[in-house]
Enzyme design. Structure first.
Site, PDB file in Angstrom:
ATOM      1  N   ARG A  57       0.808  -1.230   0.000  1.00  0.00           N
ATOM      2  CA  ARG A  57       0.000   0.000   0.000  1.00  0.00           C
ATOM      3  C   ARG A  57       0.834   1.270   0.000  1.00  0.00           C
ATOM      4  O   ARG A  57       0.312   2.355  -0.262  1.00  0.00           O
ATOM      5  CB  ARG A  57      -0.944  -0.016   1.207  1.00  0.00           C
ATOM      6  CG  ARG A  57      -2.056  -1.051   1.084  1.00  0.00           C
ATOM      7  CD  ARG A  57      -2.763  -1.276   2.406  1.00  0.00           C
ATOM      8  NE  ARG A  57      -3.299  -0.028   2.953  1.00  0.00           N
ATOM      9  CZ  ARG A  57      -3.755   0.096   4.202  1.00  0.00           C
ATOM     10  NH1 ARG A  57      -3.704  -0.957   5.026  1.00  0.00           N
ATOM     11  NH2 ARG A  57      -4.236   1.240   4.619  1.00  0.00           N
ATOM     12  N   LYS A 112      30.963  29.573   3.886  1.00  0.00           N
ATOM     13  CA  LYS A 112      31.374  28.176   3.987  1.00  0.00           C
ATOM     14  C   LYS A 112      32.782  28.094   4.551  1.00  0.00           C
ATOM     15  O   LYS A 112      33.695  28.766   4.087  1.00  0.00           O
ATOM     16  CB  LYS A 112      31.322  27.517   2.594  1.00  0.00           C
ATOM     17  CG  LYS A 112      31.498  25.999   2.572  1.00  0.00           C
ATOM     18  CD  LYS A 112      32.929  25.522   2.416  1.00  0.00           C
ATOM     19  CE  LYS A 112      33.641  26.058   1.223  1.00  0.00           C
ATOM     20  NZ  LYS A 112      35.037  25.506   1.130  1.00  0.00           N
TER      21      LYS A 112
END
Length: 462
Positions: free
Chosen positions: A15, A356
């Site tokens: 399902r 960064k």
């Protein structure tokens, strides 16, 4: 006394309508099976066995190194058949606890109580009373009350109309004396509508042998809900998130709307924290006192200190290195902090700025449309709009160092490795590839030239 844990994770999950094994679908950022494995680990079992079947290779690869023993159920012929595959892995004496890999929110204290109720002598079942028990095995007792002795579990598809009206159901979790369980499993039959071997049939065997069958109760329905469809997964996700939201609000966190909050990891908060709608927290996140998180932020593996403000649509992902936002810092909107980003006190990171693997000292500012990668930025630096550190040469990363009080004009390229001395100014539009002396203005750009008589190219007429 030995404790073995068996986790059934062989089902196909038809399902779910997915190529992914059901137990690998995610709830709150972790797979269903990972939730169960993590909870089981708190019991410190002597052995934990996972039964795989559909997508066995995927499931086993996902949990390589997790300390699990694996057995395969091929083909899948019912829950009893599944546990039969684990029998060679079990100790001869002690207790075996049987769990389901698609029931992710079972709680450790519930399992501990169940194991204690078994005590290596009794068959202990975990039950719950549901408003809608459809699909679950019903608990049949000797009397009409919930307190009567357990006589059997009847699967929904085999139950008659009277039995289907019973609201107390078996959750799929049991603890059994291992020696008795092994014997009962060997005697299972498949004379039922589905021609499967039901684990629940051991209840009747225990009753026939006058083995005491006891039941302990789950805290609530949410704890024992299984996942069989995307709709059920979504429902359980919201239940789980609401539970976490309630706990945070109980601790004093102000959530603008607890229905629009997602925690997919661990979040710790100081006093007077405010979190607006549609924010997602992943990994490990720490928020200090008076932190304000505006709407639509995603924050993962980050420490945010007191009085910092994270404006809307900011994305922070510290990954393994982590990220840190200092006290009183302002970040966003539409900013991105990547692994190794460390902002000191009162740093400003504005819209469409990416940082960064860089440290920014107290009071540094990069307010617009900029990139800082592999950089060490001093105090009170002003980093202009459109400026970038060119930190990658195609093979290696290089570092940029900006001293205190540096001013970088708009639209500059700093080609690393490079050091800009304290108090230096980089003129707008400069591309700088050599170290800059302190306290001086450096301009590196071509002289403007105008070409008389030049005409813009035109498209050819068809």
């Amino acid at each position: 006394m030995a404790l073995d844990i068996v986790i059934m994770a062989a089902g196909k999950g038809t399902r779910m309508k997915s190529a992914r094994p059901k137990v690998l679908h995610r709830l709150a950022g972790r797979s269903l099976l990972q939730h169960v494995v993590d909870t089981a680990a708190t019991l410190k079992a002597d052995r934990t066995v996972a039964i795989t079947g559909h997508g066995a290779a995927q499931v086993e690869a996902a949990f390589a190194g997790a300390g699990l023993a694996f057995v395969r159920q091929e083909p899948q012929l019912g829950t009893g058949h599944a546990v039969q595959q684990a029998v060679p892995q079990l100790h001869d004496e002690g207790t075996t606890l049987i769990l389901n890999g698609d029931v992710p929110l079972i709680e450790a204290d519930t399992l501990a109580k169940l194991v204690h109720a078994c005590g290596g002598k009794s068959l202990a079942l975990l039950t719950v009373v549901l408003d809608d028990p459809t699909g679950y095995g019903r608990i049949v007792r000797s009397g009409d009350s919930v307190g009567g002795l357990v006589e059997a579990i009847v699967e929904h598809k085999d139950a008659n109309e009277a039995q289907r009206r019973i609201r107390e159901v078996y959750t799929g979790v049991m603890a059994a004396p291992t020696a008795l369980l092994k014997r009962w499993l060997a005697n299972l039959k498949n004379d039922n509508a589905q021609k499967e071997y039901y684990l629940t049939d051991v209840v009747a065997m225990a009753v026939a042998e006058r083995v005491r069958v006891v039941a302990t109760h789950a805290h609530d329905e949410t704890e024992v809900l299984g996942i069989n469809s995307p709709a059920q997964l979504a429902d359980l996700e919201r239940r789980y998130q609401r539970r976490q939201a309630d706990a945070l609000m109980e601790a004093g966190v102000r959530l603008a709307d607890p229905g629009r909050f997602d925690l997919r990891g661990e979040l710790t908060c100081g006093q007077d924290v405010e979190i607006d709608v549609n924010c997602v927290f992943e990994g490990r996140v720490e928020l200090g006192n008076n932190v304000r998180i505006a709407s639509h932020c995603v924050i993962r593996n980050c420490r945010i200190a007191d009085n910092a403000v994270i404006h809307s649509f900011t994305h922070i992902d510290g990954e393994a290195l982590g990220a840190r936002v200092g006290a009183g810092a302002l970040v966003g909107p539409f900013a991105r902090l990547r692994p190794g980003a460390e902002l000191a006190e009162e740093v400003h990171i504005g819209n469409f700025v990416e940082v960064k693997n860089s440290t920014l000292a107290r009071g540094a500012k990069a307010n617009h449309l900029a990139y800082l990668g592999d950089a060490t930025v001093g105090e009170r630096v002003n980093y202009g709009a459109g400026s970038i550190t060119a930190n990658y040469d195609g093979a290696n990363k290089h570092r940029t160092v900006l001293g205190d009080d540096v001013h970088v004009g708009s639209n500059c390229v700093l080609v690393a490795p490079i050091t800009v001395g304290a108090g230096a100014t980089i003129g707008a539009g400069s591309t700088v590839s050599k170290d800059v002396p302190p306290g001086q203005l450096t301009v590196a750009r071509a002289k403007a030239a105008s070409l008389p008589g030049w005409t813009r190219p035109l498209k050819a007429k068809k």
